[in-house]
Write a protein that holds these residues in place. Sequence first.
Motif, PDB file in Angstrom:
ATOM      1  N   LEU A 215     -27.739  67.585  86.915  1.00 19.33           N
ATOM      2  CA  LEU A 215     -28.736  68.620  87.188  1.00 19.33           C
ATOM      3  C   LEU A 215     -30.063  68.018  87.655  1.00 19.33           C
ATOM      4  CD1 LEU A 215     -29.657  71.619  87.004  1.00 19.33           C
ATOM      5  CD2 LEU A 215     -30.230  71.174  84.603  1.00 19.33           C
ATOM      6  N   THR A 216     -30.480  66.936  87.027  1.00 13.55           N
ATOM      7  CA  THR A 216     -31.787  66.347  87.336  1.00 13.55           C
ATOM      8  C   THR A 216     -31.719  65.291  88.442  1.00 13.55           C
ATOM      9  OG1 THR A 216     -31.539  64.619  85.638  1.00 13.55           O
ATOM     10  CG2 THR A 216     -32.524  66.712  84.950  1.00 13.55           C
ATOM     11  N   GLU A 217     -30.491  64.922  88.828  1.00 10.86           N
ATOM     12  CA  GLU A 217     -30.282  63.897  89.856  1.00 10.86           C
ATOM     13  C   GLU A 217     -30.951  62.580  89.476  1.00 10.86           C
ATOM     14  OE1 GLU A 217     -31.688  65.814  93.436  1.00 10.86           O
ATOM     15  OE2 GLU A 217     -29.741  66.772  93.770  1.00 10.86           O
ATOM     16  N   ARG A 218     -30.801  62.205  88.210  1.00 10.40           N
ATOM     17  CA  ARG A 218     -31.322  60.933  87.722  1.00 10.40           C
ATOM     18  C   ARG A 218     -30.150  60.008  87.400  1.00 10.40           C
ATOM     19  NH1 ARG A 218     -34.792  63.442  89.479  1.00 10.40           N
ATOM     20  NH2 ARG A 218     -36.938  63.768  88.739  1.00 10.40           N
ATOM     21  N   ASP A 219     -30.336  58.736  87.653  1.00  7.79           N
ATOM     22  CA  ASP A 219     -29.273  57.755  87.406  1.00  7.79           C
ATOM     23  C   ASP A 219     -29.319  57.188  85.994  1.00  7.79           C
ATOM     24  OD1 ASP A 219     -28.228  57.915  89.998  1.00  7.79           O
ATOM     25  OD2 ASP A 219     -29.761  56.540  90.747  1.00  7.79           O
ATOM     26  N   ALA A 220     -30.472  57.262  85.347  1.00 12.62           N
ATOM     27  CA  ALA A 220     -30.643  56.649  84.034  1.00 12.62           C
ATOM     28  C   ALA A 220     -30.969  57.698  82.975  1.00 12.62           C
ATOM     29  CB  ALA A 220     -31.745  55.594  84.077  1.00 12.62           C
ATOM     30  N   VAL A 221     -30.577  57.401  81.734  1.00  9.39           N
ATOM     31  CA  VAL A 221     -30.802  58.311  80.607  1.00  9.39           C
ATOM     32  C   VAL A 221     -31.513  57.558  79.486  1.00  9.39           C
ATOM     33  CG1 VAL A 221     -29.719  59.733  78.835  1.00  9.39           C
ATOM     34  CG2 VAL A 221     -28.754  59.670  81.135  1.00  9.39           C
ATOM     35  N   VAL A 222     -32.642  58.102  79.050  1.00  6.08           N
ATOM     36  CA  VAL A 222     -33.355  57.585  77.877  1.00  6.08           C
ATOM     37  C   VAL A 222     -33.198  58.598  76.757  1.00  6.08           C
ATOM     38  CG1 VAL A 222     -35.590  56.935  76.904  1.00  6.08           C
ATOM     39  CG2 VAL A 222     -35.026  56.305  79.265  1.00  6.08           C
ATOM     40  N   ALA A 223     -32.672  58.153  75.620  1.00  7.12           N
ATOM     41  CA  ALA A 223     -32.465  59.050  74.482  1.00  7.12           C
ATOM     42  C   ALA A 223     -33.432  58.702  73.362  1.00  7.12           C
ATOM     43  CB  ALA A 223     -31.024  58.947  73.978  1.00  7.12           C
ATOM     44  N   VAL A 224     -34.139  59.720  72.877  1.00  8.49           N
ATOM     45  CA  VAL A 224     -34.912  59.595  71.640  1.00  8.49           C
ATOM     46  C   VAL A 224     -33.983  60.056  70.527  1.00  8.49           C
ATOM     47  CG1 VAL A 224     -36.858  60.455  70.309  1.00  8.49           C
ATOM     48  CG2 VAL A 224     -37.142  59.968  72.725  1.00  8.49           C
TER      49      VAL A 224
ATOM     50  N   ASP B 102     -39.401  61.123  83.762  1.00  9.84           N
ATOM     51  CA  ASP B 102     -40.197  62.145  84.442  1.00  9.84           C
ATOM     52  C   ASP B 102     -39.641  63.554  84.251  1.00  9.84           C
ATOM     53  OD1 ASP B 102     -37.965  61.959  86.049  1.00  9.84           O
ATOM     54  OD2 ASP B 102     -39.069  61.798  87.936  1.00  9.84           O
ATOM     55  N   CYS B 103     -38.558  63.670  83.453  1.00  6.31           N
ATOM     56  CA  CYS B 103     -38.009  64.992  83.149  1.00  6.31           C
ATOM     57  C   CYS B 103     -37.192  64.887  81.862  1.00  6.31           C
ATOM     58  CB  CYS B 103     -37.143  65.516  84.294  1.00  6.31           C
ATOM     59  SG  CYS B 103     -35.703  64.487  84.685  1.00  6.31           S
ATOM     60  N   PHE B 104     -36.960  66.022  81.222  1.00  6.56           N
ATOM     61  CA  PHE B 104     -36.113  66.031  80.035  1.00  6.56           C
ATOM     62  C   PHE B 104     -35.234  67.275  80.085  1.00  6.56           C
ATOM     63  CE2 PHE B 104     -40.040  68.180  78.903  1.00  6.56           C
ATOM     64  CZ  PHE B 104     -39.661  69.266  78.114  1.00  6.56           C
ATOM     65  N   CYS B 105     -34.091  67.184  79.441  1.00  8.38           N
ATOM     66  CA  CYS B 105     -33.112  68.273  79.497  1.00  8.38           C
ATOM     67  C   CYS B 105     -32.574  68.544  78.103  1.00  8.38           C
ATOM     68  CB  CYS B 105     -31.973  67.899  80.441  1.00  8.38           C
ATOM     69  SG  CYS B 105     -30.800  69.242  80.731  1.00  8.38           S
ATOM     70  N   PHE B 106     -32.516  69.813  77.739  1.00  7.21           N
ATOM     71  CA  PHE B 106     -32.004  70.203  76.427  1.00  7.21           C
ATOM     72  C   PHE B 106     -31.034  71.364  76.584  1.00  7.21           C
ATOM     73  CE2 PHE B 106     -36.029  72.304  77.318  1.00  7.21           C
ATOM     74  CZ  PHE B 106     -35.773  73.650  77.034  1.00  7.21           C
ATOM     75  N   GLY B 107     -30.149  71.509  75.633  1.00  7.93           N
ATOM     76  CA  GLY B 107     -29.182  72.601  75.665  1.00  7.93           C
ATOM     77  C   GLY B 107     -29.743  73.852  75.029  1.00  7.93           C
TER      78      GLY B 107
ATOM     79  N   LYS C 136     -44.885  69.926  75.030  1.00  5.02           N
ATOM     80  CA  LYS C 136     -45.230  69.517  76.397  1.00  5.02           C
ATOM     81  C   LYS C 136     -46.592  70.091  76.793  1.00  5.02           C
ATOM     82  CE  LYS C 136     -43.683  70.037  81.221  1.00  5.02           C
ATOM     83  NZ  LYS C 136     -44.988  70.493  81.674  1.00  5.02           N
ATOM     84  N   GLU C 137     -46.825  71.367  76.464  1.00  2.72           N
ATOM     85  CA  GLU C 137     -48.108  72.003  76.779  1.00  2.72           C
ATOM     86  C   GLU C 137     -49.254  71.318  76.037  1.00  2.72           C
ATOM     87  OE1 GLU C 137     -49.043  74.763  78.705  1.00  2.72           O
ATOM     88  OE2 GLU C 137     -47.069  74.641  79.635  1.00  2.72           O
ATOM     89  N   ARG C 138     -49.056  71.095  74.747  1.00  2.00           N
ATOM     90  CA  ARG C 138     -50.146  70.543  73.935  1.00  2.00           C
ATOM     91  C   ARG C 138     -50.466  69.105  74.307  1.00  2.00           C
ATOM     92  NH1 ARG C 138     -48.192  73.009  68.050  1.00  2.00           N
ATOM     93  NH2 ARG C 138     -48.921  75.142  68.428  1.00  2.00           N
ATOM     94  N   ILE C 139     -49.435  68.322  74.620  1.00  2.00           N
ATOM     95  CA  ILE C 139     -49.644  66.924  74.979  1.00  2.00           C
ATOM     96  C   ILE C 139     -50.185  66.792  76.400  1.00  2.00           C
ATOM     97  CG2 ILE C 139     -48.418  64.737  75.411  1.00  2.00           C
ATOM     98  CD1 ILE C 139     -46.501  65.557  73.147  1.00  2.00           C
ATOM     99  N   GLY C 140     -49.922  67.813  77.223  1.00  2.00           N
ATOM    100  CA  GLY C 140     -50.296  67.738  78.627  1.00  2.00           C
ATOM    101  C   GLY C 140     -49.347  66.856  79.404  1.00  2.00           C
ATOM    102  N   SER C 141     -48.067  66.901  79.009  1.00  2.00           N
ATOM    103  CA  SER C 141     -47.057  66.055  79.647  1.00  2.00           C
ATOM    104  C   SER C 141     -46.758  66.524  81.063  1.00  2.00           C
ATOM    105  CB  SER C 141     -45.767  66.075  78.813  1.00  2.00           C
ATOM    106  OG  SER C 141     -44.706  65.473  79.509  1.00  2.00           O
ATOM    107  N   SER C 142     -46.509  65.552  81.924  1.00  2.00           N
ATOM    108  CA  SER C 142     -46.167  65.859  83.315  1.00  2.00           C
ATOM    109  C   SER C 142     -44.650  65.965  83.523  1.00  2.00           C
ATOM    110  CB  SER C 142     -46.727  64.774  84.234  1.00  2.00           C
ATOM    111  OG  SER C 142     -46.208  63.495  83.868  1.00  2.00           O
ATOM    112  N   MET C 143     -43.864  65.755  82.480  1.00  2.00           N
ATOM    113  CA  MET C 143     -42.413  65.781  82.624  1.00  2.00           C
ATOM    114  C   MET C 143     -41.920  67.193  82.963  1.00  2.00           C
ATOM    115  SD  MET C 143     -41.043  63.303  79.538  1.00  2.00           S
ATOM    116  CE  MET C 143     -41.751  64.338  78.241  1.00  2.00           C
ATOM    117  N   THR C 144     -40.894  67.265  83.798  1.00  3.95           N
ATOM    118  CA  THR C 144     -40.298  68.540  84.183  1.00  3.95           C
ATOM    119  C   THR C 144     -39.174  68.894  83.210  1.00  3.95           C
ATOM    120  OG1 THR C 144     -40.746  68.082  86.509  1.00  3.95           O
ATOM    121  CG2 THR C 144     -39.122  69.812  86.022  1.00  3.95           C
ATOM    122  N   PRO C 145     -39.193  70.108  82.633  1.00  4.11           N
ATOM    123  CA  PRO C 145     -38.128  70.492  81.699  1.00  4.11           C
ATOM    124  C   PRO C 145     -36.932  71.119  82.418  1.00  4.11           C
ATOM    125  CG  PRO C 145     -39.834  72.173  81.695  1.00  4.11           C
ATOM    126  CD  PRO C 145     -40.282  71.107  82.667  1.00  4.11           C
TER     127      PRO C 145
END
Length: 417
Positions: free
Chosen positions: A27-36, A97-102, A183-192
């Motif tokens: 969906l995000t067209e990213r090659d790498a995944v960072v997991a918290v 630069d983006c995050f995805c959740f179910g 995301k709003e409170r932190i002022g994050s630029s990441m796309t959800p």
Amino acid sequence: MNAVGLIVEYNPFHNGHLHHLQQSKQLTERDAVVAVMSGHFLQRGEPALLDKWTRTKMALQGGCDLVIELPVAYATSSAEWFAHGSIALLQATGVVDCFCFGTESGQLTPLLQAAKLVSEESPQFKQQLESYLNLGLSYPQAYSSALHQLYDQNSSANNANEEEHFRFDLPNHTLGLHYLIAKERIGSSMTPYTITREKAQYHDELPTDLAIASATAIRKLLLEHSSLDVIKPYIPSSTYHLLVAQQQQGITPMHWENFATPLFHSLVVSSSDNLATYREIEEGLQHRIKYCLRSLPQYTLEQLLLQLKTKRYTRTKLQRALLAILLQHQKQHFQREQLASGIQYIRVLGFTERGQALLKQMKKTATLPIIHSPAAIAKPSTYLELDIAATAAYMLARSPEQPELSLMDYTQSPIRV
């Protein structure tokens, strides 16, 4: 190289998680995944089935490239602070630069709208929340009701009728909303982004599909049966082989009863006033705990939770409260101001070859220090000390015959796959 961020517990990593991971990359067209990933204790106030390094291996073998740890201060918090810590960590990497959740619905718009409405916690929302709490609702119920009221009022004012009956109280909707609020409170630029949770829902206790089951159902099967074959259809082969390896070493899945002895020791020797100093102990819960201890038919965690549970005290709330006592999480370290500024490091649990490239990139982009081992830190922060203590408590309960494992945070290097 930019990556998509995932917020996970992987307790354990199963086919549903694999689907979410693969769909997120597509969906995000990213090659790498960072997991918290949460460490040894989880958001519902429960111990993880498996230690954090084993779950890191599952994540890396399942397709994640870099796994970083969500500090226990956030991993065992309410949805608000669980989300805040997770989003702050992803933002701090500088490579996500983006995050995805179910979500149950796969709809992002109503969650984005609601997040904007409540991110500043207007006096109107606080008043509505308090009124529902005064009616005797649990905090999650009161929060959902106040949000629905505010959202409906705003929708009517703007002549908006779509998503009129959107359910914010569903488990993944609740977490998703708090990710967006953070995301709003932190002022994050990441796309959800969000994808629809399919075939198994969060609380499903029994599998309803041939290949996809909820983590709840898988844990139930795993704890009720000695054979791993009962869960084999619902987990990737890599997860299965790691579980087999654990079983061959005599390591069984962890659950609350493994911690009964140290917890009950703390409960019986502590005064009510002392119990009141711990996080999540409020509204007289300390007195209820001491009262229920006197009438327990047997000293088990399940019996204690059954005795303590009321309409106001949900099981999750009680588990988090008991966990705070077990881990000695004092209220003084968990004030809003401290939690809001408490993400002070990026703890690496494991990485792949691509993840190693991300780490190299993060040397230039990360806004927080990157930690591979607490042993290299001369003076750990309060929250890092809490992580180290959580590992000690977990490993002592899991392998009491090997007390040296309680120091694994100092001796275990990041996992490389």
